[in-house]
Each structure stands twice: as structure tokens, then as C-alpha cells.
Design a protein around this motif. Structure first.
Motif, mmCIF file in Angstrom:
data_model
loop_
_atom_site.group_PDB
_atom_site.id
_atom_site.type_symbol
_atom_site.label_atom_id
_atom_site.label_comp_id
_atom_site.label_asym_id
_atom_site.label_seq_id
_atom_site.Cartn_x
_atom_site.Cartn_y
_atom_site.Cartn_z
ATOM 1 N N ILE A 1 7.553 -0.188 -0.725
ATOM 2 C CA ILE A 1 6.569 -0.449 -1.490
ATOM 3 C C ILE A 1 5.475 -0.527 -0.289
ATOM 4 N N ALA A 2 4.248 0.166 -0.369
ATOM 5 C CA ALA A 2 3.292 0.127 0.687
ATOM 6 C C ALA A 2 2.554 -1.408 0.542
ATOM 7 N N GLN A 3 2.311 -1.594 1.924
ATOM 8 C CA GLN A 3 1.729 -3.021 2.272
ATOM 9 C C GLN A 3 0.411 -2.805 1.930
ATOM 10 N N PRO A 4 -0.081 -4.153 1.255
ATOM 11 C CA PRO A 4 -1.697 -4.190 0.659
ATOM 12 C C PRO A 4 -2.569 -3.458 1.569
ATOM 13 N N LYS A 5 -2.277 -3.575 2.846
ATOM 14 C CA LYS A 5 -3.575 -3.157 3.715
ATOM 15 C C LYS A 5 -3.545 -1.633 3.747
ATOM 16 N N TRP A 6 -2.547 -0.839 3.131
ATOM 17 C CA TRP A 6 -2.640 0.229 3.282
ATOM 18 C C TRP A 6 -2.935 0.982 1.792
ATOM 19 N N ILE A 7 -3.074 0.281 0.910
ATOM 20 C CA ILE A 7 -3.772 0.613 -0.506
ATOM 21 C C ILE A 7 -4.838 1.287 -0.331
ATOM 22 N N TYR B 1 5.090 0.236 4.901
ATOM 23 C CA TYR B 1 5.804 -0.053 3.793
ATOM 24 C C TYR B 1 6.631 -1.183 3.990
ATOM 25 N N ARG B 2 6.957 -2.090 3.050
ATOM 26 C CA ARG B 2 7.704 -2.999 3.079
ATOM 27 C C ARG B 2 9.277 -2.665 2.303
ATOM 28 N N ALA C 1 2.220 6.011 -8.097
ATOM 29 C CA ALA C 1 0.919 6.038 -7.699
ATOM 30 C C ALA C 1 0.636 6.674 -6.127
ATOM 31 N N PHE C 2 -0.324 7.568 -6.251
ATOM 32 C CA PHE C 2 -0.676 7.911 -4.980
ATOM 33 C C PHE C 2 -1.706 7.361 -4.393
ATOM 34 N N ASN C 3 -1.263 6.275 -3.747
ATOM 35 C CA ASN C 3 -2.337 5.317 -3.466
ATOM 36 C C ASN C 3 -1.998 4.585 -1.956
ATOM 37 N N LYS C 4 -0.982 5.422 -1.263
ATOM 38 C CA LYS C 4 -0.639 4.876 -0.104
ATOM 39 C C LYS C 4 -1.474 5.810 0.972
ATOM 40 N N GLY C 5 -2.470 5.080 1.851
ATOM 41 C CA GLY C 5 -3.209 5.975 2.693
ATOM 42 C C GLY C 5 -2.332 5.987 3.763
#
Length: 168
Positions: free
Chosen positions: A115-121, A93-94, A43-47
Motif C-alpha cells: 500500500i502506498a505511503q501517504p507522501k506518495w499519494i 510502499y509499505r 486506485a491509481f493514485n500512487k505517484g
């Protein structure tokens, strides 16, 4: 057979590019090998933030019946500091450990992934051209499946309609 020290790292974004990753870590890397992870998708969803705020970066997202292809590298434990800094872990990321299935080998292996942390999705989008080019170059250089490369190219053109599921 000699067991090499280090840990296994599964790269699925721009870090698939061996030259880029070696420069980033400041080490000479042994050749990586192609692998896949089932139950996850690219997914390209990490801001980003700052100048990169409008950009999106690669991330893993859970996806039933999906798979993501990438490259496994054996990296020195000391290189984790540089990798964490680049990935801005643990803020952006974690680190997780997932089972990867090397292509052309039988045994699954546990490998470190970011894996991106939720607040950066953010909403899925298109990464910038240079980032995507590095990702594609790394994927092609490591012999990832043609179907996956075609899917990546469709992603780059904005024409991929669904996650990659593979041909099995």
C-alpha cells in the motif's frame, strides 16, 4: 497434500502478470489464483519520481462496500528482497497483511500486500498504456470476474464512474 514453503502475496496491479512477476523475482512461480479483498478499492493514485513523476500506479485505498480483485501467489521468502526493491518499500510502499478471499475456495487467507505511503499519494489519474495493458493481461489470464474486467477497461478509457463493488 504437501505444504509449499513461502508466503502469500496479493497482486492487484501490473504484478498480476505472472511472466512479469516471475522475471522480476527471478523465480519460477507456481500458478496464482484469483481472489478479492473487501473494504478496499483499486486506485491509481500512487505517484512516481524521476522519469515516472508524471505517471500514476496502482494502489489500494479503503472503500466501504468496495472490493478489489487480484491474484494470490505463493512466493519464496527470499524473493521479498526483489519485490521490496521493485515496490521501493518501505519508502514508496509499505507492506501490510490483509485477508483475501480466494474465488472458488472457502477459507480466507492472510496475504501480503503493498500500500502506498501517504507522501506518495497523488490525485487519481490514468496509468500509462503499457502498465495498464500488463495489469489487464494478468487479470484476464487469471480469470478475474467479467464485471471486474469490464470495470478495468472502463478505467482505462476514463469512463468508470465509481469504485468496483462486485455483483454479490
Amino acid at each position: 497434500m504437501t505444504l509449499r514453503p513461502g508466503l502469500l502475496y496479493f497482486a492487484y496491479g501490473c504484478n498480476m502478470d505472472a511472466d512479469f512477476l516471475a522475471d522480476l523475482l527471478g523465480v519460477e512461480l507456481a500458478p496464482g489464483w484469483p481472489a478479492e479483498v473487501r473494504g478496499w478499492r483499486l486506485a491509481f493514485n500512487k505517484g512516481g519520481e524521476g522519469d515516472a513523476g508524471a505517471s500514476v500506479f496502482a494502489n489500494l485505498a479503503e472503500g466501504e462496500r468496495c472490493r478489489i480483485c487480484g491474484v494470490v501467489y505463493r512466493i519464496p521468502r527470499g524473493a521479498l528482497v526483489s519485490l521490496d526493491e521493485f515496490e521501493q518499500a518501505p519508502e514508496h510502499y509499505r507492506r501490510e497483511t490483509l485477508w483475501v478471499e480466494p474465488m472458488g475456495r472457502r477459507a480466507r487467507q492472510a496475504a501480503l500486500v503493498y500500500i502506498a505511503q501517504p507522501k506518495w499519494i497523488v490525485a487519481e489519474g490514468q496509468p500509462d498504456e503499457a502498465y495498464f495493458r500488463r495489469l489487464l493481461n494478468g487479470a484476464a489470464a487469471h480469470g478475474l470476474p467479467k464485471g471486474y474486467l469490464d470495470w478495468l477497461r472502463a478505467q482505462a478509457q476514463g469512463t468508470a464512474e465509481e469504485p468496483y463493488r462486485g455483483s454479490r
